[in-house]
Design a protein around this motif. Structure first.
Motif, PDB file in Angstrom:
ATOM      1  N   CYS A   9       6.258 -18.545  29.566  1.00  0.00           N
ATOM      2  CA  CYS A   9       5.437 -18.164  30.720  1.00  0.00           C
ATOM      3  C   CYS A   9       4.620 -19.341  31.264  1.00  0.00           C
ATOM      4  CB  CYS A   9       4.504 -17.023  30.339  1.00  0.00           C
ATOM      5  SG  CYS A   9       5.365 -15.518  29.843  1.00  0.00           S
ATOM      6  N   SER A  10       4.738 -20.495  30.608  1.00  0.00           N
ATOM      7  CA  SER A  10       4.036 -21.699  31.070  1.00  0.00           C
ATOM      8  C   SER A  10       4.828 -22.353  32.200  1.00  0.00           C
ATOM      9  CB  SER A  10       3.878 -22.703  29.914  1.00  0.00           C
ATOM     10  OG  SER A  10       3.250 -22.121  28.799  1.00  0.00           O
ATOM     11  N   TRP A  11       4.182 -23.277  32.894  1.00  0.00           N
ATOM     12  CA  TRP A  11       4.907 -24.083  33.881  1.00  0.00           C
ATOM     13  C   TRP A  11       5.461 -25.291  33.151  1.00  0.00           C
ATOM     14  CZ3 TRP A  11       2.437 -27.574  38.196  1.00  0.00           C
ATOM     15  CH2 TRP A  11       3.466 -28.123  38.981  1.00  0.00           C
ATOM     16  N   VAL A  12       6.771 -25.311  32.986  1.00  0.00           N
ATOM     17  CA  VAL A  12       7.465 -26.404  32.309  1.00  0.00           C
ATOM     18  C   VAL A  12       8.595 -26.842  33.228  1.00  0.00           C
ATOM     19  CG1 VAL A  12       8.814 -27.089  30.295  1.00  0.00           C
ATOM     20  CG2 VAL A  12       6.919 -25.463  30.030  1.00  0.00           C
ATOM     21  N   GLN A  13       8.544 -28.076  33.696  1.00  0.00           N
ATOM     22  CA  GLN A  13       9.542 -28.546  34.652  1.00  0.00           C
ATOM     23  C   GLN A  13       9.771 -30.041  34.480  1.00  0.00           C
ATOM     24  OE1 GLN A  13       8.735 -27.255  38.664  1.00  0.00           O
ATOM     25  NE2 GLN A  13      10.352 -28.515  39.573  1.00  0.00           N
ATOM     26  N   GLU A  14      11.036 -30.430  34.581  1.00  0.00           N
ATOM     27  CA  GLU A  14      11.331 -31.863  34.508  1.00  0.00           C
ATOM     28  C   GLU A  14      10.714 -32.562  35.716  1.00  0.00           C
ATOM     29  OE1 GLU A  14      14.974 -34.471  33.115  1.00  0.00           O
ATOM     30  OE2 GLU A  14      15.532 -32.354  33.211  1.00  0.00           O
ATOM     31  N   PHE A  15      10.056 -33.670  35.462  1.00  0.00           N
ATOM     32  CA  PHE A  15       9.274 -34.333  36.507  1.00  0.00           C
ATOM     33  C   PHE A  15      10.146 -34.768  37.681  1.00  0.00           C
ATOM     34  CE2 PHE A  15       7.004 -37.883  38.481  1.00  0.00           C
ATOM     35  CZ  PHE A  15       5.756 -37.299  38.679  1.00  0.00           C
ATOM     36  N   LYS A  16      11.364 -35.203  37.397  1.00  0.00           N
ATOM     37  CA  LYS A  16      12.222 -35.724  38.464  1.00  0.00           C
ATOM     38  C   LYS A  16      12.660 -34.633  39.444  1.00  0.00           C
ATOM     39  CE  LYS A  16      16.592 -35.377  35.893  1.00  0.00           C
ATOM     40  NZ  LYS A  16      17.745 -36.160  35.349  1.00  0.00           N
ATOM     41  N   SER A  17      12.516 -33.364  39.071  1.00  0.00           N
ATOM     42  CA  SER A  17      12.913 -32.270  39.960  1.00  0.00           C
ATOM     43  C   SER A  17      11.777 -31.804  40.871  1.00  0.00           C
ATOM     44  CB  SER A  17      13.427 -31.085  39.137  1.00  0.00           C
ATOM     45  OG  SER A  17      12.371 -30.475  38.420  1.00  0.00           O
ATOM     46  N   LEU A  18      10.578 -32.363  40.703  1.00  0.00           N
ATOM     47  CA  LEU A  18       9.451 -31.978  41.551  1.00  0.00           C
ATOM     48  C   LEU A  18       9.647 -32.476  42.978  1.00  0.00           C
ATOM     49  CD1 LEU A  18       6.431 -32.759  39.197  1.00  0.00           C
ATOM     50  CD2 LEU A  18       7.458 -30.534  39.643  1.00  0.00           C
ATOM     51  N   THR A  19       9.196 -31.695  43.935  1.00  0.00           N
ATOM     52  CA  THR A  19       9.292 -32.082  45.338  1.00  0.00           C
ATOM     53  C   THR A  19       8.040 -32.862  45.758  1.00  0.00           C
ATOM     54  OG1 THR A  19       8.213 -30.070  46.126  1.00  0.00           O
ATOM     55  CG2 THR A  19      10.609 -29.984  45.815  1.00  0.00           C
ATOM     56  N   LYS A  20       8.102 -33.405  46.959  1.00  0.00           N
ATOM     57  CA  LYS A  20       6.961 -34.128  47.514  1.00  0.00           C
ATOM     58  C   LYS A  20       5.733 -33.213  47.580  1.00  0.00           C
ATOM     59  CE  LYS A  20       5.419 -36.419  51.769  1.00  0.00           C
ATOM     60  NZ  LYS A  20       5.809 -36.804  53.164  1.00  0.00           N
TER      61      LYS A  20
END
Length: 240
Positions: free
Chosen positions: A143-154
C-alpha cells in the motif's frame, strides 16, 4: 462426469488462489496523497537484499497457512519468507520524520510475500519509496508508494520537489458515474483513466477561491483526451 470433476478442481484452485492473491488490498492512492500521508519519501538505491526465513514454529506455520495447498498439490514450500530486509543507500530525501541524510545507508523492511502485502525490489535499482516508521524501523508494503525512479514523469518530479508538499491540505478522491461531472473540480479522478492523474496530475490549492483543482498542464489534458478517445472507440467496437 469427467468434465464435472475437472470443473470442480479448477474452481477449487481458483478460489484458493483468490484467497492468496486478495491478501493485500489497498485503495488507489495518488502520489501526492502518498507523499502527504506517509512518514518518509526518499530516493534510494537498493544495495543488498536479505530474506528473513521462518525457523522456529516452521511446521506450525505451514500447517496453518498451506494445508489446503498440500491436499491439492501434495507438496510443501521449500522455505517461508517472513520478511525481507533491504539495505539501501539514500540518494535524496524529499520528506522524513527521522533524520536522514544523502549518502546514509539504511535498512527498510517489508513483509515476506504478496499475501502479506510484501514488496519486491531489485538490487542496484533506484526507487522512490514512501513508507512508514514502525517501532523505529522503516517499513514499506503493497500500500506504499514504491516506484522505479526512471519511470517518474516530469510532473511527478515537480510534485516531489515542492508541489505535493505545498498542497497537502487538498484531498484527492475517486469518483464514479454522475458524481464525476467534468472530472476537474475538487481533484476527483476516474478509475478508467487513473494513469493520467497518477502520472501528470497535481492537485493545486487556489488561495483566491479556497478550493482545490487539478493543475493545468499540457501533458495532463493530452493524456485525458487520448484516454477518453480510446474508451469511446472500445465502446463502439463492443456495440458492433
Amino acid at each position: 462426469m469427467q468434465y464435472i470433476r475437472i470443473l470442480i478442481v479448477v474452481t477449487v484452485i481458483i478460489s484458493l488462489a483468490g484467497v492468496v492473491l486478495s491478501g493485500c488490498r489497498c485503495q488507489i492512492k495518488h502520489p501526492q496523497t502518498a507523499f502527504c500521508t506517509h512518514n518518509y519519501v526518499i530516493k534510494v538505491m537498493v544495495k543488498r537484499i536479505k530474506e528473513n526465513l521462518a525457523e522456529n514454529g516452521y511446521k506450525q506455520y505451514l500447517s496453518k497457512n498451506y494445508n489446503q495447498f498440500t491436499i491439492l498439490f501434495r507438496r510443501m514450500p521449500k522455505k517461508i519468507i517472513l520478511s525481507r530486509t533491504y539495505k539501501i543507500k539514500i540518494l535524496r530525501v524529499f520528506k522524513s520524520s527521522k533524520k536522514f541524510k544523502q549518502g546514509n545507508i539504511k535498512k527498510i523492511m517489508t513483509p515476506g510475500s504478496y499475501k502479506s502485502c510484501g514488496v519486491i525490489l531489485k538490487k542496484n535499482r533506484v526507487y522512490i519509496l514512501a513508507g512508514d516508521v514502525i517501532n523505529t524501523e522503516l517499513w514499506i508494503d503493497g500500500c506504499s508508494w514504491v516506484q522505479e525512479f526512471k519511470s517518474l514523469t516530469k510532473q511527478n518530479l515537480i510534485g516531489l520537489s515542492k508541489k505535493y508538499k505545498q498542497n497537502c491540505n487538498c484531498q484527492i478522491k475517486h469518483c464514479t458515474g454522475r458524481n464525476c461531472r467534468h472530472h476537474q473540480e475538487n481533484c476527483e479522478f476516474r478509475h478508467e483513466i487513473w494513469g493520467c492523474y497518477r502520472d501528470y496530475g497535481i492537485c493545486d490549492h487556489r488561495k483566491l477561491s479556497r478550493s482545490c483543482h487539478w493543475k493545468q498542464n499540457k501533458d495532463f489534458y493530452s493524456c485525458i483526451k487520448q484516454s477518453n478517445q480510446k474508451i469511446r472507440r472500445n465502446k463502439k467496437k463492443r456495440k458492433v
